[in-house]
Design a protein around this motif. Structure first.
Motif, PDB file in Angstrom:
ATOM      1  N   PRO B  73      59.155  23.640  55.195  1.00  0.00           N
ATOM      2  CA  PRO B  73      58.504  24.653  54.358  1.00  0.00           C
ATOM      3  C   PRO B  73      58.219  24.196  52.923  1.00  0.00           C
ATOM      4  O   PRO B  73      57.207  24.591  52.350  1.00  0.00           O
ATOM      5  CB  PRO B  73      59.485  25.832  54.372  1.00  0.00           C
ATOM      6  CG  PRO B  73      60.742  25.334  54.993  1.00  0.00           C
ATOM      7  CD  PRO B  73      60.384  24.158  55.822  1.00  0.00           C
ATOM      8  N   HIS B  74      59.086  23.337  52.364  1.00  0.00           N
ATOM      9  CA  HIS B  74      58.861  22.989  50.954  1.00  0.00           C
ATOM     10  C   HIS B  74      57.706  22.010  50.776  1.00  0.00           C
ATOM     11  O   HIS B  74      57.292  21.738  49.654  1.00  0.00           O
ATOM     12  CB  HIS B  74      60.147  22.449  50.321  1.00  0.00           C
ATOM     13  CG  HIS B  74      60.554  21.089  50.807  1.00  0.00           C
ATOM     14  ND1 HIS B  74      61.315  20.902  51.934  1.00  0.00           N
ATOM     15  CD2 HIS B  74      60.300  19.864  50.317  1.00  0.00           C
ATOM     16  CE1 HIS B  74      61.509  19.611  52.116  1.00  0.00           C
ATOM     17  NE2 HIS B  74      60.916  18.964  51.148  1.00  0.00           N
ATOM     18  N   ILE B  78      52.309  26.435  49.934  1.00  0.00           N
ATOM     19  CA  ILE B  78      51.756  27.769  50.132  1.00  0.00           C
ATOM     20  C   ILE B  78      52.366  28.698  49.093  1.00  0.00           C
ATOM     21  O   ILE B  78      53.579  28.678  48.862  1.00  0.00           O
ATOM     22  CB  ILE B  78      52.087  28.288  51.551  1.00  0.00           C
ATOM     23  CG1 ILE B  78      51.353  27.444  52.589  1.00  0.00           C
ATOM     24  CG2 ILE B  78      51.720  29.761  51.690  1.00  0.00           C
ATOM     25  CD1 ILE B  78      51.788  27.724  54.017  1.00  0.00           C
ATOM     26  N   LEU B  80      53.732  32.126  47.901  1.00  0.00           N
ATOM     27  CA  LEU B  80      54.274  33.317  48.579  1.00  0.00           C
ATOM     28  C   LEU B  80      54.625  34.401  47.574  1.00  0.00           C
ATOM     29  O   LEU B  80      55.216  34.123  46.540  1.00  0.00           O
ATOM     30  CB  LEU B  80      55.548  32.947  49.333  1.00  0.00           C
ATOM     31  CG  LEU B  80      55.418  32.383  50.744  1.00  0.00           C
ATOM     32  CD1 LEU B  80      56.793  32.021  51.278  1.00  0.00           C
ATOM     33  CD2 LEU B  80      54.773  33.405  51.653  1.00  0.00           C
ATOM     34  N   PHE B  88      63.774  34.379  40.262  1.00  0.00           N
ATOM     35  CA  PHE B  88      65.057  33.717  40.034  1.00  0.00           C
ATOM     36  C   PHE B  88      65.756  34.433  38.881  1.00  0.00           C
ATOM     37  O   PHE B  88      65.305  34.347  37.742  1.00  0.00           O
ATOM     38  CB  PHE B  88      64.841  32.237  39.708  1.00  0.00           C
ATOM     39  CG  PHE B  88      63.936  31.547  40.696  1.00  0.00           C
ATOM     40  CD1 PHE B  88      64.163  31.655  42.063  1.00  0.00           C
ATOM     41  CD2 PHE B  88      62.851  30.799  40.262  1.00  0.00           C
ATOM     42  CE1 PHE B  88      63.329  31.040  42.978  1.00  0.00           C
ATOM     43  CE2 PHE B  88      62.008  30.180  41.179  1.00  0.00           C
ATOM     44  CZ  PHE B  88      62.249  30.298  42.536  1.00  0.00           C
ATOM     45  N   LEU B  91      66.707  32.581  35.552  1.00  0.00           N
ATOM     46  CA  LEU B  91      65.691  31.851  34.784  1.00  0.00           C
ATOM     47  C   LEU B  91      64.782  32.832  34.048  1.00  0.00           C
ATOM     48  O   LEU B  91      64.518  33.930  34.531  1.00  0.00           O
ATOM     49  CB  LEU B  91      64.844  30.985  35.725  1.00  0.00           C
ATOM     50  CG  LEU B  91      65.566  29.879  36.504  1.00  0.00           C
ATOM     51  CD1 LEU B  91      64.580  29.111  37.380  1.00  0.00           C
ATOM     52  CD2 LEU B  91      66.290  28.927  35.565  1.00  0.00           C
ATOM     53  N   PHE B  99      58.509  27.065  37.711  1.00  0.00           N
ATOM     54  CA  PHE B  99      59.371  26.426  38.712  1.00  0.00           C
ATOM     55  C   PHE B  99      58.598  25.517  39.669  1.00  0.00           C
ATOM     56  O   PHE B  99      58.995  24.375  39.924  1.00  0.00           O
ATOM     57  CB  PHE B  99      60.128  27.505  39.491  1.00  0.00           C
ATOM     58  CG  PHE B  99      61.172  26.947  40.424  1.00  0.00           C
ATOM     59  CD1 PHE B  99      62.448  26.655  39.973  1.00  0.00           C
ATOM     60  CD2 PHE B  99      60.876  26.711  41.763  1.00  0.00           C
ATOM     61  CE1 PHE B  99      63.403  26.142  40.819  1.00  0.00           C
ATOM     62  CE2 PHE B  99      61.835  26.188  42.628  1.00  0.00           C
ATOM     63  CZ  PHE B  99      63.099  25.906  42.149  1.00  0.00           C
ATOM     64  N   GLY B 100      57.489  26.033  40.181  1.00  0.00           N
ATOM     65  CA  GLY B 100      56.697  25.258  41.141  1.00  0.00           C
ATOM     66  C   GLY B 100      56.090  24.016  40.509  1.00  0.00           C
ATOM     67  O   GLY B 100      55.989  22.961  41.141  1.00  0.00           O
ATOM     68  N   GLN B 103      58.688  21.289  40.256  1.00  0.00           N
ATOM     69  CA  GLN B 103      58.883  20.609  41.541  1.00  0.00           C
ATOM     70  C   GLN B 103      57.794  19.579  41.789  1.00  0.00           C
ATOM     71  O   GLN B 103      57.971  18.636  42.544  1.00  0.00           O
ATOM     72  CB  GLN B 103      58.887  21.605  42.715  1.00  0.00           C
ATOM     73  CG  GLN B 103      59.845  22.765  42.566  1.00  0.00           C
ATOM     74  CD  GLN B 103      61.261  22.322  42.265  1.00  0.00           C
ATOM     75  OE1 GLN B 103      61.775  21.382  42.877  1.00  0.00           O
ATOM     76  NE2 GLN B 103      61.891  22.955  41.286  1.00  0.00           N
ATOM     77  N   ARG B 104      56.630  19.792  41.164  1.00  0.00           N
ATOM     78  CA  ARG B 104      55.509  18.868  41.341  1.00  0.00           C
ATOM     79  C   ARG B 104      55.472  17.801  40.250  1.00  0.00           C
ATOM     80  O   ARG B 104      54.447  17.125  40.068  1.00  0.00           O
ATOM     81  CB  ARG B 104      54.194  19.663  41.367  1.00  0.00           C
ATOM     82  CG  ARG B 104      53.989  20.368  42.689  1.00  0.00           C
ATOM     83  CD  ARG B 104      53.046  21.555  42.583  1.00  0.00           C
ATOM     84  NE  ARG B 104      52.893  22.192  43.886  1.00  0.00           N
ATOM     85  CZ  ARG B 104      53.829  22.946  44.470  1.00  0.00           C
ATOM     86  NH1 ARG B 104      54.969  23.166  43.855  1.00  0.00           N
ATOM     87  NH2 ARG B 104      53.636  23.487  45.662  1.00  0.00           N
ATOM     88  N   ARG B 147      53.734  33.160  39.463  1.00  0.00           N
ATOM     89  CA  ARG B 147      54.517  32.029  39.944  1.00  0.00           C
ATOM     90  C   ARG B 147      53.868  31.417  41.180  1.00  0.00           C
ATOM     91  O   ARG B 147      53.883  30.201  41.367  1.00  0.00           O
ATOM     92  CB  ARG B 147      55.932  32.528  40.282  1.00  0.00           C
ATOM     93  CG  ARG B 147      56.884  31.451  40.707  1.00  0.00           C
ATOM     94  CD  ARG B 147      58.246  32.006  40.996  1.00  0.00           C
ATOM     95  NE  ARG B 147      58.252  32.898  42.154  1.00  0.00           N
ATOM     96  CZ  ARG B 147      59.346  33.474  42.650  1.00  0.00           C
ATOM     97  NH1 ARG B 147      60.503  33.278  42.058  1.00  0.00           N
ATOM     98  NH2 ARG B 147      59.277  34.262  43.693  1.00  0.00           N
ATOM     99  N   ALA B 148      53.290  32.262  42.042  1.00  0.00           N
ATOM    100  CA  ALA B 148      52.651  31.756  43.257  1.00  0.00           C
ATOM    101  C   ALA B 148      51.283  31.145  42.952  1.00  0.00           C
ATOM    102  O   ALA B 148      50.867  30.177  43.584  1.00  0.00           O
ATOM    103  CB  ALA B 148      52.506  32.877  44.277  1.00  0.00           C
ATOM    104  N   ILE B 151      50.668  27.232  40.918  1.00  0.00           N
ATOM    105  CA  ILE B 151      50.664  25.943  41.627  1.00  0.00           C
ATOM    106  C   ILE B 151      49.318  25.697  42.314  1.00  0.00           C
ATOM    107  O   ILE B 151      49.147  24.700  42.996  1.00  0.00           O
ATOM    108  CB  ILE B 151      51.816  25.848  42.659  1.00  0.00           C
ATOM    109  CG1 ILE B 151      51.705  26.965  43.698  1.00  0.00           C
ATOM    110  CG2 ILE B 151      53.176  25.887  41.983  1.00  0.00           C
ATOM    111  CD1 ILE B 151      52.665  26.799  44.890  1.00  0.00           C
TER     112      ILE B 151
END
Lengths: 262, 351
Positions: B73-74, B78, B80, B88, B91, B99-100, B103-104, B147-148, B151
C-alpha cells in the motif's frame, strides 16, 4: 456555594487516610530510631541505620541486582508486550478471543505457583543461571501489566491514522515508530513504571529463583529481618518509598498523575 | 499526472465469507465515480482493495495501465480521505499536510512552500501551527483533503468523508471537494451511503448491493431510468407493479396487472414496452384523481409532504403509495383512481 458534608463521611475519610498513611509514618519513625531494635515511636534520632544499609555488602549488592533485574525484565516485557498489545488491538476481529486472555494469565495464576514452576522447569531442568531465571521470571510477571496498559491506550487509537500514513508512502514498520508509538507514548511510560515497580517489589517469584550469591532487595530485607530485626529494614523501606515518590513526582511533572486514574 | 483506474473482475473474501464477486469498474482519467450503497454492500471493501489494505482473492487492479494488485500500500501513491479524518494527533496541521512530501524526500523550503500553498487553497493558511485537536470537524476534513492532495496523487479516494459533519457543512464541503477535484482533474473514487451526496458530486455513480455493482451510470440516468428493480427502489421508485401486455394498438399498449387492473400506456411517452415488464412509479408518479381510468384504489393513511398529500393506497394490484394535490385532501376510506404520470415512471424489463 456551600455544601454540607456529613460528619460521618469526614470521619471515615480521616480514618482511611490514617490507615493508608499510618504505616508509612511508623516505618519512617522506626528507621530514625537510635535503638538497635525496631520500635515506634522512635527513641532518640539517628541516621545510623541508613548508613548501615551501605555498610552491609549484601544490601549494596541486592540493590544493584534488583535494579538490573527490574530494568532487564521491564525491557523484555516491553519488547514482547508492545507488539503483542498492538496485534491484539489491530487484529481484534480476526484473532480468537482467548488470545488476549493468554497474556493476562500470569496475573491469574498465583505467583507462588508461577515461581515454583519456573524453579522446576527453567532453573532445575535447564540449569539456567540464577540471574537469567530471575530476569525471565520477572519478565513473565510484568508482561500482563505491559500488555494491559498498552492495550488500554491503543483502544483509543484509531488505526485508520496508521493507514493514512501508509497511504502517504510510509512503510508499515516505519509507521509503527513514527505514528503509532508517539501516540501511545504515555501508555508506554505508564507500563514501564508499573512493570518496574512490580519487579522491584516482587517477593513470591524471587524467593524461588534466588540462590547462592544472587538475591534481590526484598529477599535480602526478609533475610536480614529474620537474623537481626534492627531498624535497617525500616530505613531500606524508607529508601524504597523515597524512590517511589521520586518516580511519581517525575510522572506528575511529565504526564500528570491523573493519567493513572483514567 | 492523473490516471485511469481499472478494476478487473476482483473477488474478495473476509475469511470464508465472499464480500465481492467478479467486480469490474473503469474510472476514466479525471472522472469522479461514487460507490453508493448500504453498509455491507462492499463499497468500502472495494476502496480498501484499491488502496492495498486488503488483497483480492482473484482479479486485477490497474492504475494508469500499471498493475497494482500485489504492490504494498505505501508504494501505490493514492490519496486517501477517511471518514474520521485520521489526522496525526501528535503533528501540527502543517506537518500533517507535509507528511506525504517528507516520505517522498521533499524537505526544507520546497516542502514548506507546497504545504503553505495547499493550506491556502483549503482556506487554512493561519492554522499551520495548530494541532488537529484544536480544529473543528470541517477544518479537520480540510486538512485531511490537503494532506491527500498535496502529494498530487494520480488517484484520490474518499471513504465517507462527510458523514461525521453536520448537514449544512456537509453540503458546503461536498461542493468544495468537487471544485478541488475538478480543478486538479484528479481521478477519484468516492464511497458514500448518501444518495444525494453521491448524485450531486459524481460524474458517474455505481450503486452496489451484496458485493456487486447493480448499475453504473450518470446520476441523471440512474434517477430517471434505473436498469432493475433494486436500483429503482434505491432511487425512490416506491411502487413496482409487474404487468403483462394484453393488447397493442400502434403506440398505445394495454397492459394488465394483478387483480385484473388494466392500464393504457403510450410508447411515445414510456419508450418501448416489452411483453412482460414492471411499471415503476414514484409516489409523485401516481396521481390521485377522480377520473374514470387508472388503478382503482381505497385510500388509507394520509401524510402531509408540504408540496402534496401522500396516501397509502389499497388496490387490486397490491399496496401502492401515491401523491394527491393539496387543494383537495381526501379522507381514509375514500375511493379514487391512480393514474401513472410518465415523467415520474419508468419501464423495467424483466431481469
Amino acid at each position: 456555594m456551600t455544601r454540607n458534608i456529613h460528619p460521618v463521611l469526614i470521619a471515615l475519610t480521616v480514618l482511611v487516610f490514617i490507615f493508608l498513611v499510618g504505616p508509612l509514618v511508623i516505618v519512617l519513625g522506626a528507621a530514625l530510631s537510635d535503638t538497635s531494635y525496631l520500635t515506634f515511636p522512635p527513641q532518640g534520632l539517628s541516621l545510623r541505620w541508613f548508613e548501615n544499609i551501605f555498610k552491609i555488602e549484601a544490601f549494596r549488592r541486592t540493590i544493584v541486582t534488583s535494579l538490573e533485574i527490574a530494568f532487564l525484565s521491564t525491557g523484555i516485557a516491553l519488547l514482547v508486550g508492545v507488539p503483542a498489545a498492538y496485534a491484539l488491538n489491530r487484529y481484534r476481529i480476526q484473532l480468537p478471543g482467548w488470545l488476549s486472555t493468554l497474556f493476562i494469565l500470569p496475573v491469574l495464576v498465583p505467583e507462588l505457583v508461577l515461581g515454583f514452576s519456573l524453579l522446576k522447569n527453567v532453573a532445575t531442568q535447564f540449569h539456567a543461571p540464577i540471574f537469567v531465571s530471575l530476569v525471565l521470571g520477572h519478565s513473565l510477571l510484568v508482561l500482563p501489566y505491559v500488555v494491559r496498559v498498552i492495550s488500554a491506550s491503543l483502544a483509543a487509537f484509531d488505526f485508520s491514522i496508521e493507514e493514512a500514513a501508509i497511504s502517504l508512502g510510509s512503510p508499515r514498520l516505519k509507521t509503527f515508530f513514527t505514528i503509532l508509538l508517539p501516540n501511545v507514548r504515555s501508555g508506554v511510560i505508564a507500563a514501564f513504571i508499573l512493570a518496574f515497580i512490580t519487579s522491584i517489589n516482587d517477593v513470591s517469584i524471587s524467593i524461588f529463583l534466588t540462590g547462592p550469591g544472587i538475591s534481590t532487595l526484598p529477599i535480602q530485607i526478609l533475610a536480614h529481618m529474620e537474623q537481626f530485626f534492627d531498624p535497617t529494614v525500616a530505613s531500606v523501606s524508607v529508601l524504597l518509598m523515597g524512590l517511589t515518590v521520586a518516580v511519581m513526582a517525575a510522572v506528575e511533572r511529565t504526564l500528570g498523575l491523573t493519567f493513572f486514574a483514567k | 499526472m492523473t490516471q485511469a483506474l481499472s478494476i478487473q473482475k476482483i473477488t474478495a473474501h473476509y475469511g470464508t465469507t465472499k464480500v465481492l464477486e467478479d467486480l469490474s469498474l473503469e474510472v476514466a482519467e479525471g472522472e469522479l465515480v461514487s460507490l453508493l450503497g448500504a453498509s455491507g454492500c462492499g463499497k468500502t471493501t472495494t476502496l480498501r482493495l484499491v488502496a492495498g489494505f486488503l488483497e483480492p482473492t482473484s482479479g486485477k487492479i490497474e492504475l494508469g495501465g500499471k498493475d497494482l494488485t500485489r504492490l504494498p500500500p505505501h508504494q501505490r501513491n493514492i490519496g486517501l480521505v477517511f471518514q474520521n479524518y485520521a489526522l496525526f494527533p501528535h503533528l501540527s496541521v502543517a506537518d500533517n499536510v507535509g507528511f506525504g512530501l517528507k516520505q517522498r524526500g521533499i524537505s526544507g523550503e520546497a516542502k514548506t512552500k507546497r504545504v503553505n500553498a495547499m493550506l491556502e487553497r483549503v482556506g487554512l493558511a493561519p492554522f499551520g501551527d495548530r494541532l488537529p485537536g484544536a480544529l473543528s470537524g470541517g477544518q479537520k476534513q480540510r486538512v485531511a483533503l490537503a494532506r491527500a492532495l498535496v502529494i498530487e496523487p494520480p488517484l484520490l479516494m474518499f471513504d465517507e468523508p462527510l458523514s461525521n459533519l453536520d448537514a449544512k457543512l456537509r453540503v458546503d464541503m461536498r461542493v468544495e471537494i468537487r471544485q478541488l477535484q475538478r480543478a486538479n482533474g484528479t481521478t477519484s473514487v468516492y464511497v458514500t451511503h448518501d444518495q444525494e451526496e453521491a448524485f450531486s458530486i459524481s460524474d458517474r455513480v455505481a450503486i452496489m448491493h451484496a458485493g456487486r455493482i447493480m448499475q453504473l451510470d450518470t446520476p441523471e440516468t440512474l434517477y430517471q431510468r434505473p436498469a432493475n428493480a433494486f436500483v429503482a427502489r434505491f432511487v425512490g421508485f416506491e411502487n413496482l407493479i409487474p404487468m403483462t401486455v394484453a393488447a397493442r394498438d400502434g403506440a398505445g399498449v394495454t397492459a394488465e396487472a394483478a387483480g385484473g387492473v388494466r392500464l393504457t400506456l403510450s410508447q411515445d411517452q414510456f419508450g418501448a414496452i416489452p411483453d412482460n415488464f414492471t411499471l415503476a412509479c414514484r409516489a409523485d408518479g401516481l396521481a390521485v384523481t377522480a377520473g374514470a381510468d387508472g388503478i382503482p384504489a381505497t385510500l388509507g393513511l394520509r401524510t402531509y409532504l408540504g408540496r402534496a398529500y401522500q396516501y397509502q393506497c389499497d388496490t387490486p394490484a397490491g399496496h401502492l403509495t401515491a401523491n394527491g394535490p393539496l387543494t383537495r385532501p381526501l379522507d381514509i376510506g375514500a375511493t379514487a383512481k391512480l393514474v401513472p404520470v410518465p415523467e415520474q415512471c419508468t419501464i423495467l424489463a424483466p431481469e
